[in-house]
Design a protein around this motif. Structure first.
Motif, PDB file in Angstrom:
ATOM      1  N   ALA A 102      67.261 -42.257  40.834  1.00 17.24           N
ATOM      2  CA  ALA A 102      66.589 -43.063  39.816  1.00 17.24           C
ATOM      3  C   ALA A 102      65.426 -42.279  39.223  1.00 17.24           C
ATOM      4  O   ALA A 102      64.915 -41.347  39.847  1.00 17.24           O
ATOM      5  CB  ALA A 102      66.079 -44.363  40.428  1.00 17.24           C
ATOM      6  N   ASP A 103      65.030 -42.667  38.002  1.00 14.80           N
ATOM      7  CA  ASP A 103      63.868 -42.065  37.356  1.00 14.80           C
ATOM      8  C   ASP A 103      62.606 -42.636  38.008  1.00 14.80           C
ATOM      9  O   ASP A 103      62.520 -43.841  38.247  1.00 14.80           O
ATOM     10  CB  ASP A 103      63.856 -42.389  35.858  1.00 14.80           C
ATOM     11  CG  ASP A 103      64.986 -41.685  35.108  1.00 14.80           C
ATOM     12  OD1 ASP A 103      65.664 -40.839  35.733  1.00 14.80           O
ATOM     13  OD2 ASP A 103      65.180 -41.977  33.915  1.00 14.80           O
ATOM     14  N   VAL A 104      61.642 -41.764  38.280  1.00 14.17           N
ATOM     15  CA  VAL A 104      60.418 -42.168  38.973  1.00 14.17           C
ATOM     16  C   VAL A 104      59.206 -41.603  38.226  1.00 14.17           C
ATOM     17  O   VAL A 104      59.220 -40.439  37.851  1.00 14.17           O
ATOM     18  CB  VAL A 104      60.425 -41.611  40.425  1.00 14.17           C
ATOM     19  CG1 VAL A 104      59.163 -42.000  41.168  1.00 14.17           C
ATOM     20  CG2 VAL A 104      61.659 -42.077  41.192  1.00 14.17           C
ATOM     21  N   ASP A 148      60.631 -47.068  46.398  1.00 11.35           N
ATOM     22  CA  ASP A 148      59.476 -47.974  46.346  1.00 11.35           C
ATOM     23  C   ASP A 148      58.774 -47.898  44.990  1.00 11.35           C
ATOM     24  O   ASP A 148      57.862 -48.675  44.724  1.00 11.35           O
ATOM     25  CB  ASP A 148      58.470 -47.637  47.462  1.00 11.35           C
ATOM     26  CG  ASP A 148      59.059 -47.860  48.852  1.00 11.35           C
ATOM     27  OD1 ASP A 148      59.844 -48.819  49.007  1.00 11.35           O
ATOM     28  OD2 ASP A 148      58.756 -47.077  49.760  1.00 11.35           O
ATOM     29  N   HIS A 149      59.178 -46.938  44.155  1.00  7.26           N
ATOM     30  CA  HIS A 149      58.544 -46.777  42.838  1.00  7.26           C
ATOM     31  C   HIS A 149      59.402 -47.334  41.703  1.00  7.26           C
ATOM     32  O   HIS A 149      59.028 -47.213  40.539  1.00  7.26           O
ATOM     33  CB  HIS A 149      58.293 -45.293  42.541  1.00  7.26           C
ATOM     34  CG  HIS A 149      57.271 -44.647  43.432  1.00  7.26           C
ATOM     35  ND1 HIS A 149      55.928 -44.918  43.357  1.00  7.26           N
ATOM     36  CD2 HIS A 149      57.406 -43.733  44.424  1.00  7.26           C
ATOM     37  CE1 HIS A 149      55.282 -44.189  44.253  1.00  7.26           C
ATOM     38  NE2 HIS A 149      56.159 -43.458  44.918  1.00  7.26           N
ATOM     39  N   ILE A 150      60.585 -47.874  42.000  1.00  6.97           N
ATOM     40  CA  ILE A 150      61.466 -48.359  40.935  1.00  6.97           C
ATOM     41  C   ILE A 150      61.264 -49.862  40.726  1.00  6.97           C
ATOM     42  O   ILE A 150      60.583 -50.508  41.530  1.00  6.97           O
ATOM     43  CB  ILE A 150      62.959 -48.020  41.213  1.00  6.97           C
ATOM     44  CG1 ILE A 150      63.474 -48.720  42.474  1.00  6.97           C
ATOM     45  CG2 ILE A 150      63.136 -46.503  41.328  1.00  6.97           C
ATOM     46  CD1 ILE A 150      64.949 -48.461  42.793  1.00  6.97           C
ATOM     47  N   SER A 151      61.871 -50.419  39.677  1.00  4.79           N
ATOM     48  CA  SER A 151      61.659 -51.839  39.379  1.00  4.79           C
ATOM     49  C   SER A 151      62.275 -52.716  40.464  1.00  4.79           C
ATOM     50  O   SER A 151      63.203 -52.313  41.164  1.00  4.79           O
ATOM     51  CB  SER A 151      62.280 -52.192  38.025  1.00  4.79           C
ATOM     52  OG  SER A 151      63.699 -52.211  38.135  1.00  4.79           O
ATOM     53  N   ARG A 155      65.754 -52.188  42.547  1.00  6.25           N
ATOM     54  CA  ARG A 155      65.649 -52.106  44.003  1.00  6.25           C
ATOM     55  C   ARG A 155      66.549 -53.147  44.672  1.00  6.25           C
ATOM     56  O   ARG A 155      67.250 -52.848  45.645  1.00  6.25           O
ATOM     57  CB  ARG A 155      64.193 -52.298  44.422  1.00  6.25           C
ATOM     58  CG  ARG A 155      63.962 -52.320  45.921  1.00  6.25           C
ATOM     59  CD  ARG A 155      64.390 -50.998  46.567  1.00  6.25           C
ATOM     60  NE  ARG A 155      64.123 -51.038  47.994  1.00  6.25           N
ATOM     61  CZ  ARG A 155      63.002 -50.596  48.557  1.00  6.25           C
ATOM     62  NH1 ARG A 155      62.055 -50.046  47.834  1.00  6.25           N
ATOM     63  NH2 ARG A 155      62.830 -50.683  49.862  1.00  6.25           N
ATOM     64  N   ASN A 156      66.565 -54.378  44.123  1.00  4.95           N
ATOM     65  CA  ASN A 156      67.415 -55.425  44.698  1.00  4.95           C
ATOM     66  C   ASN A 156      68.889 -55.065  44.598  1.00  4.95           C
ATOM     67  O   ASN A 156      69.654 -55.273  45.537  1.00  4.95           O
ATOM     68  CB  ASN A 156      67.159 -56.777  44.006  1.00  4.95           C
ATOM     69  CG  ASN A 156      65.816 -57.368  44.420  1.00  4.95           C
ATOM     70  OD1 ASN A 156      65.235 -56.968  45.421  1.00  4.95           O
ATOM     71  ND2 ASN A 156      65.327 -58.314  43.639  1.00  4.95           N
ATOM     72  N   LEU A 157      69.276 -54.513  43.447  1.00  2.96           N
ATOM     73  CA  LEU A 157      70.674 -54.108  43.262  1.00  2.96           C
ATOM     74  C   LEU A 157      71.042 -53.025  44.279  1.00  2.96           C
ATOM     75  O   LEU A 157      72.117 -53.054  44.882  1.00  2.96           O
ATOM     76  CB  LEU A 157      70.901 -53.587  41.843  1.00  2.96           C
ATOM     77  CG  LEU A 157      70.895 -54.640  40.728  1.00  2.96           C
ATOM     78  CD1 LEU A 157      70.879 -53.975  39.351  1.00  2.96           C
ATOM     79  CD2 LEU A 157      72.089 -55.577  40.845  1.00  2.96           C
TER      80      LEU A 157
END
Ligand code: NI
Length: 175
Positions: A102-104, A148-151, A155-157
């Motif tokens: 993911a992009d961070v 921990d830095h993603i939306s 994160r739920n997905l």
């Protein structure tokens, strides 16, 4: 020796690590094993909690995939975030399963102070790829992962996918 890499959601990845009090032969061996494990994975960085050791110790090499290597061992590192926030595109982690990326958001520049394996103290500015790697690895020492830095939604997905994957594994290997 190649060590086993701890995978999310293992609790050991959430621990805030303790400083290294003294650079003993055991610590030096651990650093060598961590570098070997990182190159074998293959990866560009590895922090001690990823091999189940809750100490403030990390290894990295931005040139891990190239012929001329640039290994670094950083003991008790400290970071000061400098410069603009940039997007670290498609970050991944050896401890984050399913090859998830993911992009961070990261700082483009950091001031790094740390002790090297031979006891030397360093104080330098890192930029670009090196700055991003050291921020990612440093996070591990505070029990944080890039996810921990993603939306919350992303994160739920991801957590749902991991739960399904863990269930498939336990169905395959019943105890
Ligand atoms: Ni990582």
């Amino acid at each position: 020796m190649i060590l086993e890499i701890v995978k999310y959601p293992d609790e050991r990845l959430k621990v805030v690590c303790e400083p290294v009090e003294e650079i003993t032969d055991e610590i030096r061996q651990l650093c060598d094993d961590m570098l070997e494990t990182m190159y074998a994975a293959p990866g560009v960085g590895l922090a001690a909690p990823q091999i189940g050791v809750s100490k403030r110790l990390l290894v990295m090499d931005p040139q891990a995939a190239e012929e001329v290597k640039k290994p670094r061992v950083l003991i008790n590192p400290r970071l000061e975030l400098l410069g603009e926030t940039v997007v670290s595109e498609q970050e991944g982690c050896l401890s984050v399963p399913l090859g998830y990326r993911a992009d961070v958001p990261r700082s483009e520049k950091v001031r790094l102070t740390a002790t090297l394996q031979d006891g030397t103290q360093i104080d330098e500015i890192l930029e670009g790829y090196e700055a991003i790697i050291v921020q990612h690895e440093y996070d591990h020492l505070d029990g944080k992962l890039f996810i921990d830095h993603i939306s919350r939604l992303k994160r739920n997905l991801y957590d749902t996918r991991v739960k399904k994957w863990l269930k498939r594994q336990s169905d395959k290997n019943p105890r």
